[in-house]
Design a protein around this motif. Sequence first.
Motif, short mmCIF file in Angstrom:
data_model
loop_
_atom_site.label_atom_id
_atom_site.label_comp_id
_atom_site.label_asym_id
_atom_site.label_seq_id
_atom_site.Cartn_x
_atom_site.Cartn_y
_atom_site.Cartn_z
N PHE A 148 43.65 35.50 50.55
CA PHE A 148 42.41 35.80 49.86
C PHE A 148 42.51 37.16 49.15
O PHE A 148 42.08 37.31 48.00
N GLY A 149 43.09 38.17 49.79
CA GLY A 149 43.24 39.50 49.20
C GLY A 149 44.09 39.48 47.94
O GLY A 149 43.79 40.16 46.95
N TYR A 150 45.17 38.69 48.00
CA TYR A 150 46.06 38.59 46.84
C TYR A 150 45.32 37.95 45.66
O TYR A 150 45.43 38.40 44.52
N ARG A 151 44.56 36.88 45.92
CA ARG A 151 43.80 36.20 44.86
C ARG A 151 42.71 37.11 44.30
O ARG A 151 42.49 37.14 43.09
N ALA A 152 42.01 37.86 45.15
CA ALA A 152 40.95 38.78 44.68
C ALA A 152 41.56 39.88 43.81
O ALA A 152 41.00 40.25 42.78
N ASN A 153 42.73 40.38 44.22
CA ASN A 153 43.41 41.41 43.44
C ASN A 153 43.81 40.87 42.07
O ASN A 153 43.65 41.55 41.05
N ALA A 154 44.34 39.67 42.00
CA ALA A 154 44.75 39.07 40.73
C ALA A 154 43.53 38.86 39.83
O ALA A 154 43.58 39.14 38.62
N PHE B 239 42.87 40.85 36.26
CA PHE B 239 42.65 40.08 35.04
C PHE B 239 41.33 40.51 34.37
O PHE B 239 41.29 40.72 33.16
N ALA B 240 40.26 40.66 35.16
CA ALA B 240 38.96 41.05 34.61
C ALA B 240 39.02 42.45 33.99
O ALA B 240 38.49 42.67 32.90
N VAL B 241 39.67 43.40 34.65
CA VAL B 241 39.78 44.75 34.11
C VAL B 241 40.64 44.76 32.85
O VAL B 241 40.35 45.48 31.89
N THR B 242 41.69 43.95 32.80
CA THR B 242 42.52 43.86 31.61
C THR B 242 41.73 43.32 30.43
O THR B 242 41.82 43.86 29.31
#
Length: 161
Positions: free
Chosen positions: A4-10, A14-17
């Motif tokens: 879950f942490g890995y998916r939230a980080n991705a 993406f949103a910040v980019t």
Amino acid sequence: MHSFGYRANALLTFAVTILALMCAMASLSDNFNSPSPTAEVQVLNINWFQKKPDGDDEVSLTLNISGKLTNFVHMEYKAAEYETPKNELNQVSLWDGIIPTKEHAKFWIHTTNKYRFIDQGSNLRGKDFNLTLHWHVMPKTGKMFADKIAMTGFRLPETYR
């Protein structure tokens, strides 16, 4: 399988980019903005022109200020600019205002100077001066820029009133 942490980080990355890309595009689009404002100032009356007890000259003016600054939202101010033996450029802010929306960017104002027009010394008698409209464009994102229009041909009297 990813945690879950890995998916939230991705997702957050993406949103910040995407947000950074949108801000960069908005900032680059400022380069295509070419405002063409118009302004006019009339000095209707010199209400008083006096020498203060401390030796400084003070002037009060009645002005008609009109402008059409419809391409942008900004802050503006009107300044008197003149030359003295000590300084090549003296600027005195006479009036300022904030134009909050494009609907308010076409205006006509009949006013006296909001701020005192004082010269430290007796340098204003018979002095030629310019009235200059300065503006600062403050977009929601992107670079802030400033420009001005100078109106020449104003002169103060030779004697105090």
